[in-house]
Write a protein that holds these residues in place. Structure first.
Motif, PDB file in Angstrom:
ATOM      1  N   ILE A 195       8.985  12.540  -2.208  1.00  0.00           N
ATOM      2  CA  ILE A 195       8.148  11.693  -1.349  1.00  0.00           C
ATOM      3  C   ILE A 195       8.466  11.934   0.130  1.00  0.00           C
ATOM      4  O   ILE A 195       9.625  11.903   0.542  1.00  0.00           O
ATOM      5  CB  ILE A 195       8.316  10.211  -1.747  1.00  0.00           C
ATOM      6  CG1 ILE A 195       7.521   9.990  -3.028  1.00  0.00           C
ATOM      7  CG2 ILE A 195       7.808   9.269  -0.647  1.00  0.00           C
ATOM      8  CD1 ILE A 195       7.796   8.724  -3.732  1.00  0.00           C
ATOM      9  N   ARG A 196       7.410  12.232   0.885  1.00  0.00           N
ATOM     10  CA  ARG A 196       7.535  12.322   2.351  1.00  0.00           C
ATOM     11  C   ARG A 196       6.742  11.159   2.929  1.00  0.00           C
ATOM     12  O   ARG A 196       7.273  10.259   3.514  1.00  0.00           O
ATOM     13  CB  ARG A 196       7.007  13.673   2.862  1.00  0.00           C
ATOM     14  CG  ARG A 196       7.839  14.850   2.412  1.00  0.00           C
ATOM     15  CD  ARG A 196       9.263  14.850   3.045  1.00  0.00           C
ATOM     16  NE  ARG A 196      10.164  15.782   2.366  1.00  0.00           N
ATOM     17  CZ  ARG A 196      11.032  15.447   1.405  1.00  0.00           C
ATOM     18  NH1 ARG A 196      11.131  14.209   1.003  1.00  0.00           N
ATOM     19  NH2 ARG A 196      11.816  16.344   0.838  1.00  0.00           N
ATOM     20  N   PHE A 197       5.418  11.227   2.737  1.00  0.00           N
ATOM     21  CA  PHE A 197       4.575  10.082   3.093  1.00  0.00           C
ATOM     22  C   PHE A 197       3.465  10.014   2.061  1.00  0.00           C
ATOM     23  O   PHE A 197       2.720  10.985   1.872  1.00  0.00           O
ATOM     24  CB  PHE A 197       3.970  10.236   4.494  1.00  0.00           C
ATOM     25  CG  PHE A 197       3.028   9.109   4.819  1.00  0.00           C
ATOM     26  CD1 PHE A 197       3.514   7.899   5.286  1.00  0.00           C
ATOM     27  CD2 PHE A 197       1.651   9.232   4.607  1.00  0.00           C
ATOM     28  CE1 PHE A 197       2.656   6.835   5.542  1.00  0.00           C
ATOM     29  CE2 PHE A 197       0.792   8.172   4.867  1.00  0.00           C
ATOM     30  CZ  PHE A 197       1.299   6.974   5.334  1.00  0.00           C
ATOM     31  N   GLU A 198       3.378   8.901   1.378  1.00  0.00           N
ATOM     32  CA  GLU A 198       2.357   8.766   0.342  1.00  0.00           C
ATOM     33  C   GLU A 198       1.657   7.420   0.454  1.00  0.00           C
ATOM     34  O   GLU A 198       2.283   6.421   0.800  1.00  0.00           O
ATOM     35  CB  GLU A 198       2.975   8.855  -1.070  1.00  0.00           C
ATOM     36  CG  GLU A 198       3.715  10.145  -1.369  1.00  0.00           C
ATOM     37  CD  GLU A 198       2.826  11.398  -1.404  1.00  0.00           C
ATOM     38  OE1 GLU A 198       1.579  11.271  -1.440  1.00  0.00           O
ATOM     39  OE2 GLU A 198       3.397  12.507  -1.383  1.00  0.00           O
ATOM     40  N   ILE A 199       0.358   7.449   0.139  1.00  0.00           N
ATOM     41  CA  ILE A 199      -0.391   6.197  -0.022  1.00  0.00           C
ATOM     42  C   ILE A 199      -0.877   6.161  -1.469  1.00  0.00           C
ATOM     43  O   ILE A 199      -1.456   7.140  -1.953  1.00  0.00           O
ATOM     44  CB  ILE A 199      -1.588   6.130   0.943  1.00  0.00           C
ATOM     45  CG1 ILE A 199      -1.085   5.982   2.378  1.00  0.00           C
ATOM     46  CG2 ILE A 199      -2.520   4.965   0.582  1.00  0.00           C
ATOM     47  CD1 ILE A 199      -2.169   5.954   3.438  1.00  0.00           C
ATOM     48  N   VAL A 200      -0.588   5.063  -2.144  1.00  0.00           N
ATOM     49  CA  VAL A 200      -1.071   4.900  -3.521  1.00  0.00           C
ATOM     50  C   VAL A 200      -1.668   3.496  -3.640  1.00  0.00           C
ATOM     51  O   VAL A 200      -1.388   2.623  -2.814  1.00  0.00           O
ATOM     52  CB  VAL A 200       0.076   5.066  -4.553  1.00  0.00           C
ATOM     53  CG1 VAL A 200       0.655   6.461  -4.529  1.00  0.00           C
ATOM     54  CG2 VAL A 200       1.186   4.021  -4.321  1.00  0.00           C
ATOM     55  N   TYR A 201      -2.471   3.300  -4.678  1.00  0.00           N
ATOM     56  CA  TYR A 201      -3.014   1.960  -4.930  1.00  0.00           C
ATOM     57  C   TYR A 201      -2.139   1.254  -5.958  1.00  0.00           C
ATOM     58  O   TYR A 201      -1.820   1.842  -7.010  1.00  0.00           O
ATOM     59  CB  TYR A 201      -4.479   2.039  -5.401  1.00  0.00           C
ATOM     60  CG  TYR A 201      -5.375   2.428  -4.240  1.00  0.00           C
ATOM     61  CD1 TYR A 201      -5.827   1.465  -3.346  1.00  0.00           C
ATOM     62  CD2 TYR A 201      -5.707   3.753  -4.006  1.00  0.00           C
ATOM     63  CE1 TYR A 201      -6.609   1.816  -2.244  1.00  0.00           C
ATOM     64  CE2 TYR A 201      -6.487   4.121  -2.906  1.00  0.00           C
ATOM     65  CZ  TYR A 201      -6.929   3.139  -2.036  1.00  0.00           C
ATOM     66  OH  TYR A 201      -7.683   3.492  -0.942  1.00  0.00           O
ATOM     67  N   GLY A 202      -1.758   0.046  -5.630  1.00  0.00           N
ATOM     68  CA  GLY A 202      -0.948  -0.753  -6.540  1.00  0.00           C
ATOM     69  C   GLY A 202      -1.854  -1.537  -7.461  1.00  0.00           C
ATOM     70  O   GLY A 202      -2.083  -2.737  -7.245  1.00  0.00           O
ATOM     71  N   VAL A 203      -2.403  -0.840  -8.458  1.00  0.00           N
ATOM     72  CA  VAL A 203      -3.322  -1.483  -9.412  1.00  0.00           C
ATOM     73  C   VAL A 203      -2.990  -0.971 -10.815  1.00  0.00           C
ATOM     74  O   VAL A 203      -2.486   0.136 -10.971  1.00  0.00           O
ATOM     75  CB  VAL A 203      -4.805  -1.165  -9.089  1.00  0.00           C
ATOM     76  CG1 VAL A 203      -5.250  -1.864  -7.818  1.00  0.00           C
ATOM     77  CG2 VAL A 203      -5.060   0.332  -8.979  1.00  0.00           C
ATOM     78  N   SER A 204      -3.313  -1.786 -11.818  1.00  0.00           N
ATOM     79  CA  SER A 204      -3.155  -1.338 -13.205  1.00  0.00           C
ATOM     80  C   SER A 204      -4.297  -0.393 -13.566  1.00  0.00           C
ATOM     81  O   SER A 204      -5.126  -0.052 -12.713  1.00  0.00           O
ATOM     82  CB  SER A 204      -3.122  -2.560 -14.134  1.00  0.00           C
ATOM     83  OG  SER A 204      -1.850  -3.187 -14.056  1.00  0.00           O
ATOM     84  N   ASP A 205      -4.351   0.001 -14.804  1.00  0.00           N
ATOM     85  CA  ASP A 205      -5.378   0.953 -15.259  1.00  0.00           C
ATOM     86  C   ASP A 205      -6.656   0.180 -15.604  1.00  0.00           C
ATOM     87  O   ASP A 205      -7.103   0.171 -16.748  1.00  0.00           O
ATOM     88  CB  ASP A 205      -4.832   1.695 -16.490  1.00  0.00           C
ATOM     89  CG  ASP A 205      -5.765   2.792 -16.963  1.00  0.00           C
ATOM     90  OD1 ASP A 205      -6.591   3.259 -16.160  1.00  0.00           O
ATOM     91  OD2 ASP A 205      -5.678   3.165 -18.139  1.00  0.00           O
ATOM     92  N   ASN A 206      -7.248  -0.477 -14.612  1.00  0.00           N
ATOM     93  CA  ASN A 206      -8.361  -1.390 -14.864  1.00  0.00           C
ATOM     94  C   ASN A 206      -9.681  -0.651 -15.069  1.00  0.00           C
ATOM     95  O   ASN A 206     -10.042   0.194 -14.239  1.00  0.00           O
ATOM     96  CB  ASN A 206      -8.519  -2.353 -13.681  1.00  0.00           C
ATOM     97  CG  ASN A 206      -7.237  -3.114 -13.387  1.00  0.00           C
ATOM     98  OD1 ASN A 206      -6.549  -3.531 -14.313  1.00  0.00           O
ATOM     99  ND2 ASN A 206      -6.903  -3.284 -12.115  1.00  0.00           N
TER     100      ASN A 206
END
Ligand code: 15L
Length: 291
Positions: A195-206
């Motif tokens: 990891i350097r810089f990451e954007i992810v979505y904090g969501v379940s597998d909806n």
């Protein structure tokens, strides 16, 4: 065992993470509110994130920071600014000064809440905050980018939907994340070597998700839950709300206005001033008539 600082640990997400990560890490919990009772492997350090000195103490000797601290909904700028702008800066800066490389930032779906619900967005879209709160989250992401590029910090920004044992309403069916999926994402943020810089979505597998969360999946995220099993009874209870809030991803945050609009007060104020001028003129007239 790694020591992880969780700021804002007294809040909802903090409480879920404490339970889910117990035994996996030593948890240093910080908040302005006390966190009690402490479980095995936990310690508490009172810290006000608006004070850099408090965060310098809190970040000393930890392996990673999970920054949850701050104002967690839309609010007045006077509240958002110290907690979510100054507080966020202090957290990054304290980590940097103490040589803590790994930083997990609790960003929010509200950094992009002005996208429409019929769009699917990924981690590369431009930010479209839906509130002052959302602007502050976008600020945190930009600060993270700076600290990654300039100081070599490893920054993991999670645009969190809504962490709850079960989804709360129709909108949350699309953005819900179960506590165990949240913990899994946090663990990836702490452990992933690249990891350097990451954007992810904090969501379940909806099934109803409006995110393409390919970046999280690429890093090994394998969410176990899907909000769909809660959909039927929840949708039966749902009542129509504001049409803008219903169309846009941020929901009520896009229309929420805790500061009364001065423009809308103007006519009332003008009316009040006119009435008081009229009353004064009448008194003056009466006095003049008496003389
Ligand atoms: C958030 O970012 C807030 O922290 C949380 O309180 C919820 O309001 C959530 O978003 C949401 O959108 O439901």
């Amino acid at each position: 065992m790694k020591t992880i600082l969780i700021t804002g640990a007294a809040g909802g997400i903090g409480s879920h993470l404490r339970r889910e990560l117990a035994g996996r890490y030593k948890l240093r919990l910080s908040d302005v509110r006390p966190v009690k009772p402490l479980a095995k492997g936990e310690s508490f350090l009172r810290a006000d994130i608006t004070r850099l000195g408090d965060l310098l103490r809190a970040t000393k000797g930890v392996d990673a920071v999970v920054h949850l601290g701050g104002y967690s909904v839309e609010g007045r700028w006077e509240d958002i600014h110290p907690a979510n702008i100054v507080g966020c800066y202090n957290a990054f800066e304290a980590a940097r000064r103490n040589g803590v490389k790994r930083f997990l930032f609790a960003s929010s779906n509200h950094a992009v809440g002005f996208y429409r619900r019929d769009e699917v967005i990924d981690h590369r879209v431009l930010v479209r905050p839906d509130s002052r709160y959302g602007v502050a989250k976008a600020f945190g992401e930009a600060l993270g980018r700076l600290y990654a590029d300039k100081y070599g910090m490893q920054v993991f920004c999670m645009r969190i939907g809504n962490v709850n044992p079960t989804p709360l309403d129709k909108r949350r069916l699309s953005i819900w994340i179960s506590p165990r999926d949240m913990a899994q994402l946090v663990e990836i943020g702490i452990e992933h070597p690249e990891i350097r810089f990451e954007i992810v979505y904090g969501v379940s597998d909806n099934a109803r998700s409006w995110y393409d969360n390919a970046n999280a999946l690429r890093l090994g995220y394998a969410p176990r839950d899907d909000s769909e099993i809660y959909a039927e009874p929840l949708l039966a209870r749902e009542r129509p709300g504001d049409p803008r809030a219903e169309t846009l991803q941020g929901g009520a945050f896009v229309v929420e206005e805790s500061i009364p609009n001065p423009a809308s007060l103007a006519p009332a104020r003008r009316r009040a001033a006119k009435t008081s001028r009229k009353a004064k003129r009448a008194v003056t007239k009466k006095k003049a008539a008496k003389r």
